[in-house]
Each structure stands twice: as structure tokens, then as C-alpha cells.
Motif scaffolding. Structure first.
Motif, PDB file in Angstrom:
ATOM      1  N   PRO A 121       0.570  -1.145   0.318  1.00  0.00           N
ATOM      2  CA  PRO A 121       0.354  -0.275   0.116  1.00  0.00           C
ATOM      3  C   PRO A 121       0.691   0.869   0.181  1.00  0.00           C
ATOM      4  O   PRO A 121       1.878   1.407   0.487  1.00  0.00           O
ATOM      5  CB  PRO A 121      -0.791  -0.060   1.244  1.00  0.00           C
ATOM      6  CG  PRO A 121      -0.748  -1.465   1.735  1.00  0.00           C
ATOM      7  CD  PRO A 121       0.616  -2.083   0.987  1.00  0.00           C
ATOM      8  N   ASN A 122       0.763   1.899  -1.069  1.00  0.00           N
ATOM      9  CA  ASN A 122       0.889   3.920  -0.882  1.00  0.00           C
ATOM     10  C   ASN A 122       2.027   3.537  -0.995  1.00  0.00           C
ATOM     11  O   ASN A 122       3.938   4.562  -1.265  1.00  0.00           O
ATOM     12  CB  ASN A 122       0.984   4.504   0.485  1.00  0.00           C
ATOM     13  CG  ASN A 122      -0.859   4.426   1.175  1.00  0.00           C
ATOM     14  OD1 ASN A 122      -1.632   5.040   0.086  1.00  0.00           O
ATOM     15  ND2 ASN A 122      -0.826   4.118   2.704  1.00  0.00           N
ATOM     16  N   ARG A 123       2.612   2.952  -1.850  1.00  0.00           N
ATOM     17  CA  ARG A 123       4.250   1.987  -2.706  1.00  0.00           C
ATOM     18  C   ARG A 123       4.279   1.260  -4.468  1.00  0.00           C
ATOM     19  O   ARG A 123       3.429   1.085  -4.380  1.00  0.00           O
ATOM     20  CB  ARG A 123       4.864   0.967  -2.090  1.00  0.00           C
ATOM     21  CG  ARG A 123       5.264   1.951  -0.256  1.00  0.00           C
ATOM     22  CD  ARG A 123       5.644   2.955  -0.230  1.00  0.00           C
ATOM     23  NE  ARG A 123       6.618   3.022   1.525  1.00  0.00           N
ATOM     24  CZ  ARG A 123       5.726   3.616   1.846  1.00  0.00           C
ATOM     25  NH1 ARG A 123       4.597   4.449   2.192  1.00  0.00           N
ATOM     26  NH2 ARG A 123       5.915   3.731   2.995  1.00  0.00           N
ATOM     27  N   ASN A 124       4.876   2.346  -5.270  1.00  0.00           N
ATOM     28  CA  ASN A 124       4.980   1.608  -6.430  1.00  0.00           C
ATOM     29  C   ASN A 124       6.388   1.590  -7.089  1.00  0.00           C
ATOM     30  O   ASN A 124       7.851   2.008  -6.709  1.00  0.00           O
ATOM     31  CB  ASN A 124       4.868   3.131  -7.169  1.00  0.00           C
ATOM     32  CG  ASN A 124       4.776   2.195  -8.947  1.00  0.00           C
ATOM     33  OD1 ASN A 124       4.718   1.719  -8.979  1.00  0.00           O
ATOM     34  ND2 ASN A 124       4.687   3.525  -9.302  1.00  0.00           N
ATOM     35  N   ILE A 125       6.696   0.058  -6.143  1.00  0.00           N
ATOM     36  CA  ILE A 125       7.639  -0.217  -7.047  1.00  0.00           C
ATOM     37  C   ILE A 125       8.154  -0.223  -7.701  1.00  0.00           C
ATOM     38  O   ILE A 125       7.545  -1.163  -8.999  1.00  0.00           O
ATOM     39  CB  ILE A 125       7.881  -2.325  -6.407  1.00  0.00           C
ATOM     40  CG1 ILE A 125       7.443  -2.278  -4.141  1.00  0.00           C
ATOM     41  CG2 ILE A 125       8.961  -3.040  -5.874  1.00  0.00           C
ATOM     42  CD1 ILE A 125       7.355  -3.189  -3.664  1.00  0.00           C
ATOM     43  N   SER A 126       8.897  -0.411  -8.896  1.00  0.00           N
ATOM     44  CA  SER A 126       9.748  -0.211  -9.720  1.00  0.00           C
ATOM     45  C   SER A 126      11.036  -1.497  -9.749  1.00  0.00           C
ATOM     46  O   SER A 126      11.319  -1.723 -10.718  1.00  0.00           O
ATOM     47  CB  SER A 126      10.404   1.016 -10.047  1.00  0.00           C
ATOM     48  OG  SER A 126      11.350   1.278  -9.241  1.00  0.00           O
TER      49      SER A 126
END
Length: 141
Positions: A121-126
Motif C-alpha cells: 500500500p502507498n508504494r510503487n515498486i519499480s
């Protein structure tokens, strides 16, 4: 022979920005003969030092990585390694697979298993890196 490797790496409808066939590119790509073996950048520089200067090696590796021909990761020692991309298109640039580092001989290779990154949640893992350590088939008792 290496031109064939270069063309094969570029076959799935994307044009790499480094398409010019230069001696330096051919030499560097020629080191990546295995689909699963990763090579430390220091080994590439040492092996090619009589033919290509260090700056050129770094510049070509960076360009090949930008063009999704190679990818890099950091080993447990902190050394940067490069390996061939198994994905062959600009759209599929996630290299979410683990690597295995043999604590006996030091060889690092790609493992042919998929890893699912959980939604956070609330994270965009690249990107992520997975490094397993242990003994390879040659070093195990």
C-alpha cells in the motif's frame, strides 16, 4: 558470430540505440555467451583492458542496459554484475527473478523461477533484487 548474437538480442521488434556494429560492442557482447551467467564489471574491464579502455566499457554497458540488452544487479560483495536480459522488448523491462551466488566458487547465475512482488500500500515498486547464496552443483559435497 557475434553479429548474429547482436541481431538475435534485437529480434523482437525493438531497435536498440546502439545498433552500430563496432569492435568494442562486439567484444563486450561476446563475453555474454551464456543466457544465465552474470559477469562482474571488474572482470569485463580486466579481460578487455588491452582492447577497450575502462570508460568505453562502462559507457557501452550503460547503453546496453538502457536498451534492455543487458541488466545489472549488485551482488552480496557490493560488486556490480551484468547479465543478458531474458525479456526481449522495451515493454517488458522487469527483471524479477532471483540470482544464485555460490559461496564455494563465487559463480553467480540467474535462476529460472518467477518471484511475485506483493502489492504494498502507498508504494510503487519499480525494481527489486533477490540473491540466494549457497553451494552450486559443482561445490556441493
Amino acid at each position: 558470430k557475434y553479429v548474429y548474437l547482436l541481431l538475435q538480442l534485437c529480434r523482437n521488434k525493438f531497435i536498440m540505440g546502439i545498433i552500430r556494429k563496432t569492435k568494442s560492442i562486439t567484444l563486450i557482447l561476446g563475453e555474454f555467451t551464456s543466457e544465465t551467467i552474470a559477469i562482474p564489471v571488474t572482470d569485463l574491464i580486466n579481460k578487455l583492458s588491452l582492447k577497450i579502455n575502462k570508460s568505453t566499457v562502462y559507457r557501452i554497458l550503460e547503453k546496453l542496459e538502457d536498451d534492455n540488452i543487458l541488466y545489472s544487479f549488485i551482488a552480496a560483495s557490493g560488486a556490480k554484475y551484468y547479465a543478458k536480459c531474458r525479456c526481449r522488448s522495451k515493454e517488458n523491462t522487469n527483471h524479477i527473478h532471483p540470482h544464485f551466488e555460490c559461496t564455494g566458487c563465487g559463480k553467480i547465475d540467474c535462476l529460472e523461477v518467477e518471484i511475485q512482488i506483493p502489492k504494498v500500500p502507498n508504494r510503487n515498486i519499480s525494481s527489486s533484487q533477490f540473491l540466494f547464496q549457497g553451494k552450486c552443483e559443482y561445490c556441493s559435497p
